[in-house]
Design a protein around this motif. Structure first.
Motif, mmCIF file in Angstrom:
data_model
loop_
_atom_site.group_PDB
_atom_site.id
_atom_site.type_symbol
_atom_site.label_atom_id
_atom_site.label_comp_id
_atom_site.label_asym_id
_atom_site.label_seq_id
_atom_site.Cartn_x
_atom_site.Cartn_y
_atom_site.Cartn_z
ATOM 1 N N ILE A 7 9.465 3.255 -11.309
ATOM 2 C CA ILE A 7 8.252 2.712 -11.805
ATOM 3 C C ILE A 7 7.905 1.387 -11.750
ATOM 4 C CG2 ILE A 7 6.757 2.824 -14.151
ATOM 5 C CD1 ILE A 7 7.801 5.469 -14.371
ATOM 6 N N PRO A 8 8.735 0.283 -12.268
ATOM 7 C CA PRO A 8 8.404 -1.162 -12.015
ATOM 8 C C PRO A 8 8.412 -1.403 -10.790
ATOM 9 C CG PRO A 8 10.128 -0.654 -13.751
ATOM 10 C CD PRO A 8 9.884 0.521 -13.265
ATOM 11 N N ILE A 9 9.166 -0.980 -9.748
ATOM 12 C CA ILE A 9 9.139 -1.318 -8.397
ATOM 13 C C ILE A 9 7.818 -1.098 -7.739
ATOM 14 C CG2 ILE A 9 10.312 -0.918 -6.076
ATOM 15 C CD1 ILE A 9 12.964 -0.772 -7.489
ATOM 16 N N SER A 10 7.327 0.026 -8.146
ATOM 17 C CA SER A 10 5.838 0.438 -7.503
ATOM 18 C C SER A 10 4.848 -0.364 -8.163
ATOM 19 C CB SER A 10 5.824 1.896 -7.862
ATOM 20 O OG SER A 10 5.660 2.216 -9.128
ATOM 21 N N ILE A 11 4.798 -0.740 -9.196
ATOM 22 C CA ILE A 11 3.964 -1.464 -9.728
ATOM 23 C C ILE A 11 4.017 -3.065 -9.338
ATOM 24 C CG2 ILE A 11 3.269 -2.746 -12.380
ATOM 25 C CD1 ILE A 11 3.982 -0.024 -13.543
ATOM 26 N N LEU A 24 -2.175 -6.060 -3.842
ATOM 27 C CA LEU A 24 -3.349 -6.355 -4.574
ATOM 28 C C LEU A 24 -3.582 -7.983 -4.453
ATOM 29 C CD1 LEU A 24 -6.104 -5.802 -5.998
ATOM 30 C CD2 LEU A 24 -4.785 -6.042 -8.201
ATOM 31 N N ALA A 25 -2.502 -8.810 -4.549
ATOM 32 C CA ALA A 25 -2.686 -10.077 -4.418
ATOM 33 C C ALA A 25 -2.916 -10.427 -3.172
ATOM 34 C CB ALA A 25 -1.283 -10.728 -4.982
ATOM 35 N N GLY A 26 -2.103 -9.707 -1.956
ATOM 36 C CA GLY A 26 -2.606 -10.135 -0.541
ATOM 37 C C GLY A 26 -3.943 -9.850 -0.198
#
Length: 52
Positions: free
Chosen positions: A8-12, A19-21
């Motif tokens: 879950i943290p890796i996917s977030i 999103l930043a890209g």
């Protein structure tokens, strides 16, 4: 179920990187004229072939 603690943290994090890209490309005006490029391809004015 313990694997979800990692996934879950890796996917977030990866979603945030994507999103930043996207926001970076949006702010650097890379999507300004998508219609102009498509019309330039069909125009006879521009010729990529070398002249003999």
């Amino acid at each position: 179920m313990n694997i979800l603690v990692y996934l879950i943290p890796i996917s977030i994090f990866l979603g945030g990187v994507g999103l930043a890209g996207f926001l970076y490309t949006l702010r650097s005006n890379q999507y300004d004229d998508p219609e102009g490029d498509s019309r330039r391809i069909l125009s006879d004015e521009w010729d990529d072939r070398p002249k003999p």
